[in-house]
Design an enzyme around this catalytic site. Sequence first.
Site, PDB file in Angstrom:
ATOM      1  N   LYS A  78       0.795  -1.401   0.102  1.00  0.00           N
ATOM      2  CA  LYS A  78      -0.244  -0.180   0.201  1.00  0.00           C
ATOM      3  C   LYS A  78       1.116   1.141  -0.180  1.00  0.00           C
ATOM      4  O   LYS A  78       0.957   2.026  -0.658  1.00  0.00           O
ATOM      5  CB  LYS A  78      -0.924   0.160   1.205  1.00  0.00           C
ATOM      6  N   ASN A  79       1.650   1.355   1.117  1.00  0.00           N
ATOM      7  CA  ASN A  79       2.154   2.310   1.297  1.00  0.00           C
ATOM      8  C   ASN A  79       3.826   3.142  -0.220  1.00  0.00           C
ATOM      9  O   ASN A  79       4.486   4.306   0.127  1.00  0.00           O
ATOM     10  CB  ASN A  79       3.335   2.364   1.943  1.00  0.00           C
ATOM     11  N   CYS A 115      -3.769  13.522  12.919  1.00  0.00           N
ATOM     12  CA  CYS A 115      -4.298  11.670  12.960  1.00  0.00           C
ATOM     13  C   CYS A 115      -4.673  11.382  13.749  1.00  0.00           C
ATOM     14  O   CYS A 115      -3.644  11.359  14.865  1.00  0.00           O
ATOM     15  CB  CYS A 115      -3.881  10.773  11.655  1.00  0.00           C
ATOM     16  N   ARG A 162       1.830  14.310  13.160  1.00  0.00           N
ATOM     17  CA  ARG A 162       2.010  14.293  11.682  1.00  0.00           C
ATOM     18  C   ARG A 162       2.195  15.837  11.200  1.00  0.00           C
ATOM     19  O   ARG A 162       1.684  15.476   9.964  1.00  0.00           O
ATOM     20  CB  ARG A 162       0.994  12.530  10.935  1.00  0.00           C
ATOM     21  N   ASP A 180       4.733   0.119  12.016  1.00  0.00           N
ATOM     22  CA  ASP A 180       3.827  -0.520  11.103  1.00  0.00           C
ATOM     23  C   ASP A 180       3.312  -1.710  12.264  1.00  0.00           C
ATOM     24  O   ASP A 180       2.460  -1.853  11.489  1.00  0.00           O
ATOM     25  CB  ASP A 180       3.817  -0.183   9.753  1.00  0.00           C
ATOM     26  N   ARG A 237      -8.525   0.250   4.617  1.00  0.00           N
ATOM     27  CA  ARG A 237      -8.291   0.586   3.932  1.00  0.00           C
ATOM     28  C   ARG A 237      -6.288   0.379   3.524  1.00  0.00           C
ATOM     29  O   ARG A 237      -5.774   0.916   2.617  1.00  0.00           O
ATOM     30  CB  ARG A 237      -8.042   1.610   4.809  1.00  0.00           C
TER      31      ARG A 237
HETATM   32  C1  EPZ Z   1       4.506   7.108   6.212  1.00  0.00           C
HETATM   33  O1  EPZ Z   1       4.546   7.937   7.139  1.00  0.00           O
HETATM   34  C2  EPZ Z   1       4.349   5.448   6.685  1.00  0.00           C
HETATM   35  N1  EPZ Z   1       2.880   6.302   6.055  1.00  0.00           N
HETATM   36  C3  EPZ Z   1       3.389   5.507   7.834  1.00  0.00           C
HETATM   37  O2  EPZ Z   1       2.591   3.746   7.458  1.00  0.00           O
HETATM   38  C4  EPZ Z   1       4.494   5.045   8.655  1.00  0.00           C
HETATM   39  O3  EPZ Z   1       4.075   4.162   9.704  1.00  0.00           O
HETATM   40  C5  EPZ Z   1       5.612   6.201   8.456  1.00  0.00           C
HETATM   41  O4  EPZ Z   1       6.277   5.992   6.847  1.00  0.00           O
HETATM   42  C6  EPZ Z   1       6.808   5.382   8.906  1.00  0.00           C
HETATM   43  O5  EPZ Z   1       7.525   4.087   8.375  1.00  0.00           O
HETATM   44  C7  EPZ Z   1       2.913   6.016   3.946  1.00  0.00           C
HETATM   45  O6  EPZ Z   1       3.563   5.468   3.506  1.00  0.00           O
HETATM   46  C8  EPZ Z   1       1.406   6.508   3.132  1.00  0.00           C
HETATM   47  P1  EPZ Z   1       7.813   9.569   7.997  1.00  0.00           P
HETATM   48  P2  EPZ Z   1       5.247   8.680   6.271  1.00  0.00           P
HETATM   49  O7  EPZ Z   1       7.320  10.752   7.710  1.00  0.00           O
HETATM   50  O8  EPZ Z   1       5.668   9.225   5.383  1.00  0.00           O
HETATM   51  C9  EPZ Z   1       7.616  13.097  11.506  1.00  0.00           C
HETATM   52  C10 EPZ Z   1       1.073   2.816   8.003  1.00  0.00           C
HETATM   53  O9  EPZ Z   1      -0.435   1.969   8.265  1.00  0.00           O
HETATM   54  N2  EPZ Z   1       7.317  14.037  10.321  1.00  0.00           N
HETATM   55  O10 EPZ Z   1       8.244   9.463   7.758  1.00  0.00           O
HETATM   56  O11 EPZ Z   1       4.041   9.799   6.972  1.00  0.00           O
HETATM   57  C11 EPZ Z   1       6.246  12.541  11.644  1.00  0.00           C
HETATM   58  O12 EPZ Z   1       5.151  12.992  12.347  1.00  0.00           O
HETATM   59  C12 EPZ Z   1       0.843   3.748   7.505  1.00  0.00           C
HETATM   60  O13 EPZ Z   1       0.820   2.319   6.653  1.00  0.00           O
HETATM   61  C13 EPZ Z   1       8.026  15.776  10.887  1.00  0.00           C
HETATM   62  O14 EPZ Z   1       7.873  15.987  11.712  1.00  0.00           O
HETATM   63  O15 EPZ Z   1       6.036   8.713   8.078  1.00  0.00           O
HETATM   64  C14 EPZ Z   1       6.952  11.325  12.158  1.00  0.00           C
HETATM   65  O16 EPZ Z   1       6.998  11.196  13.299  1.00  0.00           O
HETATM   66  C15 EPZ Z   1       1.047   4.361   9.230  1.00  0.00           C
HETATM   67  N3  EPZ Z   1       7.898  15.941   9.665  1.00  0.00           N
HETATM   68  C16 EPZ Z   1       8.737  11.329  11.645  1.00  0.00           C
HETATM   69  O17 EPZ Z   1       8.939  12.099  11.233  1.00  0.00           O
HETATM   70  C17 EPZ Z   1       7.576  16.303   8.085  1.00  0.00           C
HETATM   71  O18 EPZ Z   1       7.480  17.027   7.263  1.00  0.00           O
HETATM   72  C18 EPZ Z   1       7.886  10.191  11.034  1.00  0.00           C
HETATM   73  O19 EPZ Z   1       6.992  10.136   9.930  1.00  0.00           O
HETATM   74  C19 EPZ Z   1       7.435  14.741   8.066  1.00  0.00           C
HETATM   75  C20 EPZ Z   1       6.900  13.385   8.777  1.00  0.00           C
END
Ligand code: EPZ
Length: 430
Positions: free
Chosen positions: A22-23, A120, A125, A310, A402
């Site tokens: 999915k991701n 969320c 996020r 995840d 989803r």
């Molecule tokens: C991706 O989310 C995945 N979603 C998530 O899967 C997964 O948990 C996550 O990566 C970590 O592996 C998709 O790919 C659609 P991040 P993402 O940016 O990209 C902070 C599921 O269940 N951050 O790596 O949103 C953030 O808040 C989902 O399938 C900032 O501070 O995750 C987090 O603490 C849930 N500023 C950390 O970085 C930003 O601009 C890592 O988030 C972006 C992120």
Amino acid sequence: MDRIAITGGAPLVGAIPVSGAKNSALKLMAAALLTDQPLRLKNMPRLADTRFLGKLLERLGARVVEMEGRGGPETIIHAAELTSSFAPYDLVRQMRASFNVLGPLIARTGHAKVSLPGGCTIGARPVDLHLRSLEALGAHIDLHEGYVYATAARGLKGARIAFPVVSVGATEHAMLAAVLADGETVLENAAREPEIGDLADCLNAMGAKVEGAGTPTVTITGVSKLKGATHAVIPDRIEAGTFAVAAAMAGGEVTLTGLRPGLLDALAAKLREAGATVRDEGDTVSISRNGARLQAVELTTEPFPGFATDLQAQFMALMTLADGESVIRETIFENRFLHAPELARLGADISVSGGEARVRGVGALHGAPVMATDLRASVSLVIAGLAAQGETVVNRVYHLDRGFERLEEKLNNCGATVRRLRGGGSAEAD
Ligand code: EPZ
């Protein structure tokens, strides 16, 4: 609203084909906006989220066709002409990955108006790193009434972008924009998740020049135009890992097929430590546990190649029946233990303090009605239900839909009793 009823107690025995990730699929679909030629994605998961993004792409002017190819489900996305650069609040709020159309829209058309996604249940996020990357590439960004207004009238320019924290989404977003930028972009402290490599492979097949994906430094040499391509979505390591944990929890032996080497290494190490047997043959991984009680293990979620956030909820479910106390630390999202009180409804003994959960193994879980709060939390309740005595009913099944394709069918083929109850349950939205 649908619910899922699980009658626990049966071991899982059989083979489960792993779907496309999915991701990864969601970012590959966004990549289709970068070219006026068709992008054909094979091994596509058929999920609520991919359908949803398909609708947004159609609204932007792309043609999205789902079909059954010889090797399985395919989606062809043809963005011959983009008729809109506007992604409204309703579409982005319902699925955060919709935000990823921003970079491709700016790169292709020079302007975009995309809603901010908002937080969320698992955390705030923010998208500051996404926006800073696009600004570094020369986009002018204004935030106004919940919308990002972005322009790059004279195109994007290559830049050096050093991420202060590892972000999967920001790394992908920067890649999606930089492929059409003028000159070289270097991403430092980039995420190394396998989905990043998958996106790079797809972009390269489209004519991009992306090197180093899967390492902390990704170099992108911009090109003026991308072309159509055919690309197979990487297998879903989270779906696979979920079934692996389910097998360890329910007992029996499950063989996961259609994988690629290295996707489950961190999980496999923890499953072995807990007492399950994992036979890893690269494309096929078998997980079994015959009789012996599980042992408590400690784990900390980390960016890849560490233990995936995840899979944290699923592993917590597993630890509820382990011998001893396990400590689970969540370092990626600040609010990702909402499954703990629901697991407690099944009889689990869990205390949460900040980013740390302590799980003291109990002798047995007992079925109960439970409420899912997000996708991975929901499936952790299904897994727990498989090992619980009696019936567990998981409400808010839309979370599962989803991100898990044919979940009931895949589990039932291995001897589980999982039924979908149509309608009923609470009608609250997230
Ligand atoms: C991706 O989310 C995945 N979603 C998530 O899967 C997964 O948990 C996550 O990566 C970590 O592996 C998709 O790919 C659609 P991040 P993402 O940016 O990209 C902070 C599921 O269940 N951050 O790596 O949103 C953030 O808040 C989902 O399938 C900032 O501070 O995750 C987090 O603490 C849930 N500023 C950390 O970085 C930003 O601009 C890592 O988030 C972006 C992120």
